[in-house]
Design a protein around this motif. Structure first.
Motif, PDB file in Angstrom:
ATOM      1  N   ARG A  30       0.829  -1.003   0.070  1.00 20.96           N
ATOM      2  CA  ARG A  30       0.074   0.128  -0.056  1.00 20.96           C
ATOM      3  C   ARG A  30       0.817   1.168  -0.043  1.00 20.96           C
ATOM      4  O   ARG A  30       0.472   2.338  -0.609  1.00 20.96           O
ATOM      5  N   ALA A  31       1.985   1.229   0.672  1.00 23.44           N
ATOM      6  CA  ALA A  31       2.837   2.354   0.558  1.00 23.44           C
ATOM      7  C   ALA A  31       3.311   2.590  -0.812  1.00 23.44           C
ATOM      8  O   ALA A  31       3.349   3.908  -0.955  1.00 23.44           O
ATOM      9  N   ARG A  32       3.709   1.489  -1.420  1.00 24.33           N
ATOM     10  CA  ARG A  32       4.474   1.715  -2.626  1.00 24.33           C
ATOM     11  C   ARG A  32       3.269   2.306  -3.632  1.00 24.33           C
ATOM     12  O   ARG A  32       3.537   3.069  -4.537  1.00 24.33           O
ATOM     13  N   TRP A  33       2.194   1.669  -3.554  1.00 24.82           N
ATOM     14  CA  TRP A  33       1.033   1.980  -4.331  1.00 24.82           C
ATOM     15  C   TRP A  33       0.561   3.566  -4.132  1.00 24.82           C
ATOM     16  O   TRP A  33       0.447   4.283  -5.020  1.00 24.82           O
ATOM     17  N   ASN A  34       0.546   4.229  -2.695  1.00 20.83           N
ATOM     18  CA  ASN A  34       0.411   5.536  -2.377  1.00 20.83           C
ATOM     19  C   ASN A  34       1.411   6.328  -3.086  1.00 20.83           C
ATOM     20  O   ASN A  34       1.134   7.368  -3.699  1.00 20.83           O
ATOM     21  N   GLU A  35       2.664   5.991  -3.173  1.00 19.27           N
ATOM     22  CA  GLU A  35       3.666   6.916  -3.740  1.00 19.27           C
ATOM     23  C   GLU A  35       3.478   6.848  -5.328  1.00 19.27           C
ATOM     24  O   GLU A  35       3.575   8.057  -5.692  1.00 19.27           O
ATOM     25  N   ALA A  38       0.468   9.222  -5.837  1.00 19.82           N
ATOM     26  CA  ALA A  38       0.712  10.674  -5.623  1.00 19.82           C
ATOM     27  C   ALA A  38       1.566  11.202  -6.722  1.00 19.82           C
ATOM     28  O   ALA A  38       1.422  12.196  -7.078  1.00 19.82           O
ATOM     29  N   ALA A  39       2.696  10.377  -7.053  1.00 20.10           N
ATOM     30  CA  ALA A  39       3.759  11.006  -8.344  1.00 20.10           C
ATOM     31  C   ALA A  39       2.839  11.080  -9.457  1.00 20.10           C
ATOM     32  O   ALA A  39       3.219  12.184 -10.014  1.00 20.10           O
ATOM     33  N   THR A  40       1.936  10.360  -9.780  1.00 18.76           N
ATOM     34  CA  THR A  40       1.028  10.429 -11.009  1.00 18.76           C
ATOM     35  C   THR A  40      -0.095  11.679 -10.975  1.00 18.76           C
ATOM     36  O   THR A  40       0.273  12.473 -11.821  1.00 18.76           O
ATOM     37  N   GLU A  62      -7.356   3.037   2.360  1.00 22.94           N
ATOM     38  CA  GLU A  62      -7.620   3.832   1.094  1.00 22.94           C
ATOM     39  C   GLU A  62      -6.072   4.442   0.829  1.00 22.94           C
ATOM     40  O   GLU A  62      -5.469   4.631   1.614  1.00 22.94           O
ATOM     41  N   PHE A  63      -6.048   4.881  -0.411  1.00 24.84           N
ATOM     42  CA  PHE A  63      -4.935   5.654  -0.809  1.00 24.84           C
ATOM     43  C   PHE A  63      -5.030   7.123   0.185  1.00 24.84           C
ATOM     44  O   PHE A  63      -5.852   7.619   0.188  1.00 24.84           O
ATOM     45  N   ASP A  64      -3.775   7.382   0.762  1.00 23.05           N
ATOM     46  CA  ASP A  64      -3.692   8.504   1.650  1.00 23.05           C
ATOM     47  C   ASP A  64      -3.262   9.615   0.978  1.00 23.05           C
ATOM     48  O   ASP A  64      -2.137   9.773   0.564  1.00 23.05           O
ATOM     49  N   ALA A  65      -3.956  10.736   0.704  1.00 27.74           N
ATOM     50  CA  ALA A  65      -3.570  11.867  -0.074  1.00 27.74           C
ATOM     51  C   ALA A  65      -3.087  12.947   0.707  1.00 27.74           C
ATOM     52  O   ALA A  65      -2.796  14.043   0.138  1.00 27.74           O
ATOM     53  N   ARG A  66      -2.992  12.601   2.053  1.00 31.63           N
ATOM     54  CA  ARG A  66      -2.419  13.833   3.026  1.00 31.63           C
ATOM     55  C   ARG A  66      -1.135  14.453   2.726  1.00 31.63           C
ATOM     56  O   ARG A  66      -0.843  15.378   2.609  1.00 31.63           O
ATOM     57  N   PRO A  67       0.044  13.391   2.503  1.00 36.13           N
ATOM     58  CA  PRO A  67       1.234  14.016   2.133  1.00 36.13           C
ATOM     59  C   PRO A  67       1.307  14.678   0.664  1.00 36.13           C
ATOM     60  O   PRO A  67       1.932  15.705   0.782  1.00 36.13           O
ATOM     61  N   LEU A  68       0.375  14.166  -0.267  1.00 38.59           N
ATOM     62  CA  LEU A  68       0.299  14.922  -1.362  1.00 38.59           C
ATOM     63  C   LEU A  68      -0.369  16.189  -1.355  1.00 38.59           C
ATOM     64  O   LEU A  68       0.329  17.459  -1.680  1.00 38.59           O
TER      65      LEU A  68
END
Length: 204
Positions: A30-35, A38-40, A62-68
């Motif tokens: 999930r961490a890899r998918w999140n990254e 977010a990059a996309t 779910e995808f965590d959009a907070r860092p983005l």
């Protein structure tokens, strides 16, 4: 399936399957998918830096959009979180930034404690599931469909709707109904697709 009751029961079952599948993924995956997601978003949607973007607090893996969101805030974007005001009603959005006072909302998901309602120009919408026509399976409350319909009725246009989820959430169909509103884009860790009448179209 022909009746809405049949479809509703089927969606309830599929929703549980999709959430369990998401939660069963490893934290590392999930961490890899999140990254990747977010990059996309950061690379492929540069217009977000000039927009008020509705996003969501992550729930059940779910995808965590907070860092983005924190990163894009520094580049000119503005962000808002959804607030449930009552059952079977459109959501309202209140602006968010790091340090904003939050309070527990529905399902104890944090929401801004105060602030005037704002109208996002774009929405990051969580996908429990998504199908090949760009429709989303949500949590069953119908909040986003009502919200999009209300915004369109009030402003005459629809925010850019970006469905965000993981590849493991894809489905053949959600059996869309007339009230279901398709996304404009679908983003996962492996795709950046535009929703067309003929289905999902990968954008290069």
């Amino acid at each position: 399936m022909e009746s809405w009751d049949e479809i509703r029961r089927w969606r309830k079952t599929e929703r549980a399957v999709m959430i369990e599948r998401r939660l069963a993924a490893s934290r590392e995956d999930r961490a890899r998918w999140n990254e990747a997601i977010a990059a996309t978003i950061a690379q492929r949607l540069p217009q977000f830096r000039q927009m008020l973007v509705g996003f969501y607090w992550p729930f059940k893996g779910e995808f965590d959009a907070r860092p983005l969101a924190r990163a894009l805030l520094k580049e000119g974007a503005r962000f808002a979180l959804p607030v449930v005001v009552e059952k079977a009603a459109p959501l309202i959005f209140r602006e968010w930034w790091p340090g904003k006072t939050l309070t527990p909302g529905v399902w104890n998901i944090p929401v801004p404690a105060e602030g005037e309602p704002v109208t996002p120009e774009a929405l990051l919408v969580p996908l429990v599931g998504f199908d090949q026509q760009g429709y989303r399976l949500g949590y069953g409350g119908g909040f986003y469909d009502r919200t999009l319909a209300a915004i369109m009725a009030r402003t005459g246009s629809k925010p850019l709707t970006v469905g965000v989820g993981f590849e493991l959430s894809q489905m053949a169909t959600i059996h869309p109904q007339p009230v279901d509103i398709p996304m404009d884009l679908i983003i996962t860790e492996a795709r950046f697709d535009e929703v067309r009448p003929e289905g999902l179209l990968p954008l290069t």
